[in-house]
Scaffold this active site. Sequence first.
Site, PDB file in Angstrom:
ATOM      1  N   HIS A 126       1.604   4.240  -3.062  1.00 51.92           N
ATOM      2  CA  HIS A 126       1.442   5.683  -2.865  1.00 51.92           C
ATOM      3  C   HIS A 126       2.758   6.429  -3.044  1.00 51.92           C
ATOM      4  CE1 HIS A 126      -2.559   4.610  -1.522  1.00 51.92           C
ATOM      5  NE2 HIS A 126      -2.862   5.895  -1.697  1.00 51.92           N
TER       6      HIS A 126
ATOM      7  N   TYR B  47      -3.887  16.789   1.078  1.00 55.17           N
ATOM      8  CA  TYR B  47      -4.384  15.414   1.165  1.00 55.17           C
ATOM      9  C   TYR B  47      -3.355  14.591   1.915  1.00 55.17           C
ATOM     10  CZ  TYR B  47      -6.939  11.264  -0.599  1.00 55.17           C
ATOM     11  OH  TYR B  47      -7.696  10.134  -0.722  1.00 55.17           O
TER      12      TYR B  47
ATOM     13  N   TYR C  33       0.840  -1.200   0.000  1.00 60.37           N
ATOM     14  CA  TYR C  33       0.000   0.000   0.000  1.00 60.37           C
ATOM     15  C   TYR C  33       0.880   1.257   0.000  1.00 60.37           C
ATOM     16  CZ  TYR C  33      -3.444   3.470   1.372  1.00 60.37           C
ATOM     17  OH  TYR C  33      -4.229   4.591   1.393  1.00 60.37           O
TER      18      TYR C  33
ATOM     19  N   TRP D 114      -7.331   3.609 -10.705  1.00 59.69           N
ATOM     20  CA  TRP D 114      -6.620   3.562  -9.420  1.00 59.69           C
ATOM     21  C   TRP D 114      -7.396   2.709  -8.406  1.00 59.69           C
ATOM     22  CZ3 TRP D 114      -1.929   4.705  -7.591  1.00 59.69           C
ATOM     23  CH2 TRP D 114      -1.751   4.774  -6.206  1.00 59.69           C
TER      24      TRP D 114
END
Length: 105
Positions: free
Chosen positions: A22, A41, A18, A76
Site C-alpha cells: 500500500h 479512503y 501488506y 490488484w
Amino acid sequence: MEKYAWLAKIKDGMKDEYVRRHDEIWPELVQVLKDAGIYNYTIWTDGVNLFGYYECEKGIDFAAKTQANSPVVDKWNEYMKDVMEMPLDPVTGAQPRLMKVFTLD
C-alpha cells in the site's frame, strides 16, 4: 455522498508486506478509485484484521460498478491474494459491504 466500509484479514506473517504494497500503491489503481468517485479512503489494522472505509461522491453503486469493471482492480486483487483474505461479493465483485448501525454527527 455515501459511505462504505469493509473487513478483511491479513494472512499470518504478512502485515509488513501488506503495508509495503500500500505504500507503493499503483498510480493506475489510484486513478480508478478516483474515477469511481472514491475519496477519504482509509484502511486500519490491529495487525491481523483490516477495516476499510471510504466515501463515494458518485454513490456506492457507481463505485462498485467502476471497480468491478476495471482490469486494474482485478490485477490488484490478484496481487494481494497472497497477503490477505477478502471474499468478494459475487454480485458486485467488490468488498462485502458492512451495514451501518450508528452515526454520531
